[in-house]
Design an enzyme around this catalytic site. Structure first.
Site, PDB file in Angstrom:
ATOM      1  N   SER A  60       0.858  -1.173   0.000  1.00 36.13           N
ATOM      2  CA  SER A  60       0.000   0.000   0.000  1.00 36.13           C
ATOM      3  C   SER A  60       0.902   1.233   0.000  1.00 36.13           C
ATOM      4  O   SER A  60       2.120   1.140   0.153  1.00 36.13           O
ATOM      5  CB  SER A  60      -0.878   0.006   1.248  1.00 36.13           C
ATOM      6  OG  SER A  60      -0.062   0.150   2.406  1.00 36.13           O
ATOM      7  N   ASP A 106      -1.218  -1.886  -3.918  1.00 34.71           N
ATOM      8  CA  ASP A 106      -2.600  -2.059  -3.479  1.00 34.71           C
ATOM      9  C   ASP A 106      -3.354  -0.736  -3.577  1.00 34.71           C
ATOM     10  O   ASP A 106      -2.841   0.257  -4.092  1.00 34.71           O
ATOM     11  CB  ASP A 106      -2.582  -2.607  -2.045  1.00 34.71           C
ATOM     12  CG  ASP A 106      -3.815  -3.420  -1.692  1.00 34.71           C
ATOM     13  OD1 ASP A 106      -4.665  -3.619  -2.568  1.00 34.71           O
ATOM     14  OD2 ASP A 106      -3.910  -3.861  -0.526  1.00 34.71           O
ATOM     15  N   HIS A 107      -4.553  -0.700  -3.038  1.00 36.97           N
ATOM     16  CA  HIS A 107      -5.502   0.404  -3.164  1.00 36.97           C
ATOM     17  C   HIS A 107      -4.894   1.792  -3.348  1.00 36.97           C
ATOM     18  O   HIS A 107      -4.145   2.270  -2.501  1.00 36.97           O
ATOM     19  CB  HIS A 107      -6.395   0.456  -1.918  1.00 36.97           C
ATOM     20  CG  HIS A 107      -7.292  -0.717  -1.775  1.00 36.97           C
ATOM     21  ND1 HIS A 107      -8.565  -0.763  -2.268  1.00 36.97           N
ATOM     22  CD2 HIS A 107      -7.075  -1.923  -1.187  1.00 36.97           C
ATOM     23  CE1 HIS A 107      -9.107  -1.939  -2.003  1.00 36.97           C
ATOM     24  NE2 HIS A 107      -8.229  -2.665  -1.342  1.00 36.97           N
ATOM     25  N   GLU A 171     -11.328  -1.527  -9.183  1.00 36.02           N
ATOM     26  CA  GLU A 171     -12.353  -1.995  -8.251  1.00 36.02           C
ATOM     27  C   GLU A 171     -13.707  -1.460  -8.680  1.00 36.02           C
ATOM     28  O   GLU A 171     -13.858  -0.267  -8.964  1.00 36.02           O
ATOM     29  CB  GLU A 171     -12.042  -1.575  -6.812  1.00 36.02           C
ATOM     30  CG  GLU A 171     -13.067  -2.106  -5.820  1.00 36.02           C
ATOM     31  CD  GLU A 171     -12.556  -2.190  -4.380  1.00 36.02           C
ATOM     32  OE1 GLU A 171     -13.401  -2.221  -3.470  1.00 36.02           O
ATOM     33  OE2 GLU A 171     -11.331  -2.257  -4.173  1.00 36.02           O
ATOM     34  N   GLU A 179      -8.557  -0.330   4.794  1.00 37.44           N
ATOM     35  CA  GLU A 179      -7.240  -0.929   4.660  1.00 37.44           C
ATOM     36  C   GLU A 179      -6.226   0.180   4.442  1.00 37.44           C
ATOM     37  O   GLU A 179      -6.260   0.885   3.435  1.00 37.44           O
ATOM     38  CB  GLU A 179      -7.189  -1.918   3.487  1.00 37.44           C
ATOM     39  CG  GLU A 179      -5.845  -2.615   3.363  1.00 37.44           C
ATOM     40  CD  GLU A 179      -5.877  -3.757   2.357  1.00 37.44           C
ATOM     41  OE1 GLU A 179      -5.025  -4.648   2.484  1.00 37.44           O
ATOM     42  OE2 GLU A 179      -6.718  -3.744   1.469  1.00 37.44           O
ATOM     43  N   HIS A 225     -12.785  -5.793   4.180  1.00 33.60           N
ATOM     44  CA  HIS A 225     -11.446  -5.768   4.746  1.00 33.60           C
ATOM     45  C   HIS A 225     -11.511  -5.935   6.261  1.00 33.60           C
ATOM     46  O   HIS A 225     -12.377  -5.368   6.919  1.00 33.60           O
ATOM     47  CB  HIS A 225     -10.743  -4.438   4.431  1.00 33.60           C
ATOM     48  CG  HIS A 225     -10.431  -4.250   2.988  1.00 33.60           C
ATOM     49  ND1 HIS A 225     -10.806  -3.125   2.284  1.00 33.60           N
ATOM     50  CD2 HIS A 225      -9.784  -5.049   2.110  1.00 33.60           C
ATOM     51  CE1 HIS A 225     -10.392  -3.241   1.036  1.00 33.60           C
ATOM     52  NE2 HIS A 225      -9.774  -4.395   0.908  1.00 33.60           N
ATOM     53  N   GLY A 226     -10.586  -6.712   6.791  1.00 36.24           N
ATOM     54  CA  GLY A 226     -10.572  -6.945   8.234  1.00 36.24           C
ATOM     55  C   GLY A 226     -11.320  -8.222   8.572  1.00 36.24           C
ATOM     56  O   GLY A 226     -11.761  -8.967   7.700  1.00 36.24           O
ATOM     57  N   HIS A 263     -10.836  -9.273  -2.694  1.00 36.04           N
ATOM     58  CA  HIS A 263     -10.313  -8.419  -1.626  1.00 36.04           C
ATOM     59  C   HIS A 263     -10.969  -8.802  -0.311  1.00 36.04           C
ATOM     60  O   HIS A 263     -12.039  -9.392  -0.274  1.00 36.04           O
ATOM     61  CB  HIS A 263     -10.589  -6.947  -1.929  1.00 36.04           C
ATOM     62  CG  HIS A 263      -9.610  -6.335  -2.871  1.00 36.04           C
ATOM     63  ND1 HIS A 263      -8.963  -5.145  -2.607  1.00 36.04           N
ATOM     64  CD2 HIS A 263      -9.145  -6.750  -4.059  1.00 36.04           C
ATOM     65  CE1 HIS A 263      -8.150  -4.856  -3.611  1.00 36.04           C
ATOM     66  NE2 HIS A 263      -8.256  -5.817  -4.509  1.00 36.04           N
ATOM     67  N   GLY A 265      -9.953 -10.960   1.989  1.00 31.55           N
ATOM     68  CA  GLY A 265     -10.017 -12.412   2.106  1.00 31.55           C
ATOM     69  C   GLY A 265      -9.795 -12.957   3.501  1.00 31.55           C
ATOM     70  O   GLY A 265     -10.156 -14.107   3.778  1.00 31.55           O
ATOM     71  N   ASN A 285      -6.484 -11.321  -1.686  1.00 31.46           N
ATOM     72  CA  ASN A 285      -5.680 -10.471  -0.812  1.00 31.46           C
ATOM     73  C   ASN A 285      -5.715 -10.955   0.634  1.00 31.46           C
ATOM     74  O   ASN A 285      -6.771 -11.319   1.154  1.00 31.46           O
ATOM     75  CB  ASN A 285      -6.191  -9.029  -0.859  1.00 31.46           C
ATOM     76  CG  ASN A 285      -5.852  -8.336  -2.171  1.00 31.46           C
ATOM     77  OD1 ASN A 285      -5.456  -8.965  -3.144  1.00 31.46           O
ATOM     78  ND2 ASN A 285      -6.015  -7.028  -2.191  1.00 31.46           N
ATOM     79  N   ASP A 287      -4.070  -9.660   4.366  1.00 34.39           N
ATOM     80  CA  ASP A 287      -3.284  -8.668   5.114  1.00 34.39           C
ATOM     81  C   ASP A 287      -3.535  -8.813   6.604  1.00 34.39           C
ATOM     82  O   ASP A 287      -2.615  -9.044   7.384  1.00 34.39           O
ATOM     83  CB  ASP A 287      -3.643  -7.257   4.635  1.00 34.39           C
ATOM     84  CG  ASP A 287      -2.761  -6.172   5.267  1.00 34.39           C
ATOM     85  OD1 ASP A 287      -1.680  -6.517   5.790  1.00 34.39           O
ATOM     86  OD2 ASP A 287      -3.137  -4.990   5.211  1.00 34.39           O
ATOM     87  N   THR A 288      -4.797  -8.717   7.020  1.00 33.61           N
ATOM     88  CA  THR A 288      -5.134  -8.773   8.440  1.00 33.61           C
ATOM     89  C   THR A 288      -4.599 -10.045   9.097  1.00 33.61           C
ATOM     90  O   THR A 288      -3.997 -10.005  10.181  1.00 33.61           O
ATOM     91  CB  THR A 288      -6.655  -8.690   8.618  1.00 33.61           C
ATOM     92  OG1 THR A 288      -7.143  -7.511   7.961  1.00 33.61           O
ATOM     93  CG2 THR A 288      -7.028  -8.645  10.086  1.00 33.61           C
TER      94      THR A 288
END
Length: 359
Positions: A60, A106-107, A171, A179, A225-226, A263, A265, A285, A287-288
């Site tokens: 990011s 990313d975003h 997107e 995120e 996300h999260g 996204h 995921g 994706n 991340d968390t």
């Protein structure tokens, strides 16, 4: 054995397209893991090598800034140079891990278009010197803007990327949650109809972008996300199927013509992941989950050796603690946590043992 084979290392251009097609035709997807520094970058490559899976490494804008160093005064320059440094790190080392790695940012919302343009400046310089781009792809997330602007700006930037053989990820629809400062906190009590992409919008994107170059779509099907409590996030992968079928019918293409991205995921049901992959998702994706996988063993190490983080030498019995407070000890524990979590991700996505990197 796969019919596809690529040289290990960072893949771009036609090699990247080959990797995408290998995943889709093989019925698996690749983990796309956000990294923030050399520890997480190396852990991701180690995980891919251990799983014999190819991998997507992504940053990011704030991760780029952190990679450059939080002390750099020029924040915008840090976002750019940190991403350049991370890419150079991967270009140098990825082939030695024996896997194919995709480099991706990313975003990037409307305010971050200048960041993408600056990265393209750097990418063009790298292309001039090396005959390939610095990054495999960049994401432009204009889902919060009117769709006309989203698509026209995506087309404008794809024209520049395509000249280097790069791909763009766009997107459509809004992936809930936040995120790295992009998006907003997910309201679990709200009407979440906006979390579902309309197939007609995906067709518009295909009509405009396909003639220009390679692109992928992060289509929203209730993903967030999260990690949120069960029952409040309703994943509907059939929306992906509907988009694929509309494009296929309209343009007479083959099966699953769209390259789709999942996204948000982290924490998703395994059955929903499998269903999404069957509808042409090649990238998910993460991340968390990997943030927690890194932090948990670090915390456990600190808790198990608390006095080493209070004293260099124990004041009661003179025990030296250097071997415990050496940063390599606990940072390595964090890396190993990521490596193990990504084994599970590769298993869930079907990519384990499927690397197309030539031995």
């Amino acid at each position: 054995m796969s019919e596809y084979s690529l040289k290990p290392g960072v893949v771009t251009g036609k090699e990247y397209e080959t990797l995408v097609e290998a995943a889709k035709s093989g019925g698996y997807a690749l983990p796309a893991v956000n990294i923030v520094g050399t520890n997480s970058m190396n852990a991701v490559m180690e995980a891919a090598a251990k799983a014999n899976s190819d991998i997507i490494i992504q940053l990011s804008n704030s991760a780029g800034a952190f990679y450059a160093g939080a002390g750099m005064e020029d924040g915008f320059k840090a976002k750019v140079l940190g991403c350049v440094a991370a890419a150079q790190h991967a270009h140098l080392l990825a082939e030695h891990y024996g896997i194919c790695a995709v480099l991706h940012t990313d975003h990037a919302n409307r305010a971050l278009i200048p960041w993408i343009e600056a990265l393209l400046d750097e990418g063009e310089k790298y292309y001039e010197a090396h005959g390939k781009p610095l990054y495999s792809s960049h994401m432009l997330d204009l889902s919060a803007d009117p769709i006309d602007f989203n698509l026209s700006e995506s087309a404008r930037l794809l024209e520049r990327m395509a000249r280097m053989g790069m791909s763009i990820e766009i997107e459509l629809g809004v992936t809930g949650g936040e995120e790295d400062g992009i998006g907003s906190e997910f309201d679990e009590a709200a009407d979440n109809a906006h979390l579902y992409t309309q197939p007609e919008d995906v067709l518009r994107a295909y009509d405009l972008l396909a003639p220009i170059g390679h692109f992928s779509v992060a289509a929203s099907f209730g993903n967030v996300h999260g990690v949120y409590k069960p029952g409040n996030v309703k994943l509907r992968p059939e929306i992906l199927k509907n988009s694929q079928e509309l494009v296929q019918k309209t343009h007479g293409t083959g099966h699953n013509p769209l390259h789709l991205v999942f996204h948000g995921g982290s924490g998703s049901e395994k059955a929903k992941i499998e269903e999404a992959v069957s509808y042409g998702v090649f990238k998910m994706n993460i991340d968390t989950d990997t943030q927690f996988a890194f932090s948990k063993p670090v915390g456990e190490f600190v808790n198990a050796n608390q006095r080493a983080f209070q004293y260099q030498v124990d004041p009661d019995d003179g025990t030296p603690y250097k071997k415990f407070y050496d940063p390599r000890k606990y940072l390595r524990a964090g890396e190993q946590g990521v490596v193990e979590r990504l084994q599970e991700a590769c298993e869930d996505l079907g990519s384990k043992g499927r690397s197309i990197a030539a031995a």
